[in-house]
Design an enzyme around this catalytic site. Structure first.
Site, short mmCIF file in Angstrom:
data_model
loop_
_atom_site.label_atom_id
_atom_site.label_comp_id
_atom_site.label_asym_id
_atom_site.label_seq_id
_atom_site.Cartn_x
_atom_site.Cartn_y
_atom_site.Cartn_z
N ARG A 97 28.15 61.44 80.69
CA ARG A 97 26.70 61.18 80.79
C ARG A 97 26.28 61.03 82.25
NH1 ARG A 97 25.10 56.30 79.52
NH2 ARG A 97 26.42 56.17 77.68
N TYR A 143 -1.19 66.70 85.90
CA TYR A 143 -0.48 67.26 84.75
C TYR A 143 -0.80 66.43 83.51
CZ TYR A 143 3.21 68.92 81.74
OH TYR A 143 3.90 69.44 80.67
N ASP A 176 4.55 64.70 92.63
CA ASP A 176 4.92 65.82 91.75
C ASP A 176 4.65 67.09 92.55
OD1 ASP A 176 5.02 67.89 89.92
OD2 ASP A 176 4.06 66.75 88.29
C1 LIG Z 1 5.56 71.24 83.35
C2 LIG Z 1 5.14 70.17 84.30
C3 LIG Z 1 5.60 68.85 84.14
C4 LIG Z 1 6.49 68.43 82.98
O1 LIG Z 1 7.73 69.10 82.99
P1 LIG Z 1 8.58 69.33 81.62
O2 LIG Z 1 9.83 69.97 82.07
O3 LIG Z 1 7.73 70.19 80.74
O4 LIG Z 1 8.79 67.98 81.01
C5 LIG Z 1 5.20 67.92 85.08
N1 LIG Z 1 4.38 68.24 86.11
C6 LIG Z 1 3.93 69.49 86.28
C7 LIG Z 1 3.04 69.80 87.43
C8 LIG Z 1 4.29 70.50 85.39
O5 LIG Z 1 3.82 71.74 85.56
#
Ligand SMILES: *Cc1c(COP(=O)(O)O)cnc(C)c1O
Length: 387
Positions: A56, A108, A181
């Protein structure tokens, strides 16, 4: 989790193409084997001299992929997760109930929903502000209470930017951490850690993997401080780990990251420019257009490209937008982004009631197809929708 090797004389593009150049010691294989074992031999004296105990937290293939990402982000450590949402929520769950966080009002959608519901139920105090406006962020910070500022730049689905350097300065002035992000920017076009950001998050599902065939998430940190250690233990204890096959596919995707994102960003810029003058398009949203309200910031903060994501607002409102998507032939009508195939999506209807997304907006993820084909297909779809 992986420690960054000492600075290499080779460029990121070279290191990434070779997935850090690691050669299998016994076979001399150029592509490392996938390590699938869930457990490791313990020494006769009860020690674990390999440092690997249980699958893990401990997997060599996952660590190899983490090393590529840490190199790209100039991070001291990187962690892979089972999805982008798992990576993002691991950061928030490293806070304590009662802590205050500031997040973008447009971001998002799935993460915004989680912040508005479960994160609040768990005890976080969440303020949403317009992160394109640094004064709004300043005004929302509560000295002593704010522990985290969450940023997304460029942010879904309007592609507004946050000035990371300024946001980091104001966040640190109240003793909080800042996480971004950076999924849409990719590590190729923006280097958040060098601008003062503490933690970078990626939905590795998107451009890092690039082939729409892996769900994965990632975090990269500047410092391995106590907050980061809580994130490390969250991943281990919640078990939101990436499997070795997915880690291998992600690493294979990252070998071509630089090529793919430059090609897709060039296509996105070309399409943004051409659709800006289209009779059936009211507005194009793309940070690389001089008409974008933060074009100067985009030029300063983004390096060598403005990314592969753009949105167009159809003349004729929601019905025209949905009809355009219905008429498309080459683009794929689907959610998600960052793959080699171009995607088109009517965004407001997937986000649902309460979305800040305009109803006439089509979100476009440029891939690596022939730009002339992509233009011709969207052009015919717009024209047919207006017949
Ligand atoms: C797709 C996305 C996420 C989430 O990612 P997952 O792999 O679908 O959980 C978060 N932030 C942004 C900007 C995204 O495009």
């Amino acid at each position: 989790m992986v420690e960054t090797q000492k600075k290499s004389r080779w460029s990121k593009k070279s290191l990434s193409a070779q997935a850090m150049g690691k050669i299998d010691a016994r076979t001399k294989a150029v592509v490392p084997p996938i390590h699938i074992s869930t457990t490791y031999i313990r020494d006769a004296d009860n020690a674990y001299s390999s440092g690997f105990i249980y699958g893990r937290p401990d997997n060599e293939t996952v660590r190899e992929a983490e090393a590529v990402l840490a190199m790209w982000e100039e991070a001291s450590s990187a962690l892979l997760f089972s999805s982008g949402m798992a990576a993002a929520t691991a950061v928030f769950m490293a806070l304590r109930p009662g802590d205050h966080v500031v997040a973008p009002s447009v971001m998002y959608w799935a993460l915004r929903n989680w912040l508005m519901t479960d994160a609040v139920a768990w005890g976080l105090d969440v303020s949403f502000v317009d992160m394109a406006n640094i004064d709004a962020l300043r005004g929302a910070l509560k000295p002593g209470k704010t522990k985290l500022v969450w940023v997304e730049t460029p942010s879904n689905p309007l592609w507004s930017l946050t000035d990371l350097e300024a946001a980091a300065d104001w966040t640190h002035a109240v003793g909080a951490k800042i996480a971004v992000d950076s999924t849409v920017a990719t590590p190729v076009f923006t280097r958040p850690l060098s601008l003062g950001v503490d933690i970078v998050m990626h939905a590795a599902t998107k451009s890092l993997n690039g082939h729409s065939d892996v769900i994965a998430g990632a975090l990269a940190t500047k410092d391995q401080n106590a907050f980061w250690q809580r994130i490390v233990s969250n991943r281990k204890n919640f078990g939101a780990v990436l499997g070795p096959f997915e880690a291998f596919l992600l690493m294979r995707g990252m070998r071509t990251l630089d090529l793919r994102v430059h090609a897709a960003a060039k296509t996105a810029l070309d399409l943004a420019q051409r659709f800006s003058n289209h009779q059936h398009v009211a507005e194009v949203l793309y940070p690389g257009l001089p008409s974008h309200p933060q074009y100067a910031l985009a030029q300063r903060q983004m390096i060598g490209g403005f990314g592969h994501m753009l949105s167009i607002r159809a003349r004729g409102g929601e019905a025209a937008a949905i009809a355009t998507a219905a008429n498309i032939q080459l683009w794929k009508r689907a959610t998600s982004l960052g793959g080699v195939e171009s995607l088109i999506e009517h965004r407001a209807s997937i986000e649902g009631p309460g979305t800040p997304c305009p109803p006439d907006l089509l979100r476009l993820s440029a891939g690596i197809e022939d730009v002339e084909d992509l233009y011709a297909d969207l052009d015919q779809a717009l024209k047919k929708a207006h017949k």
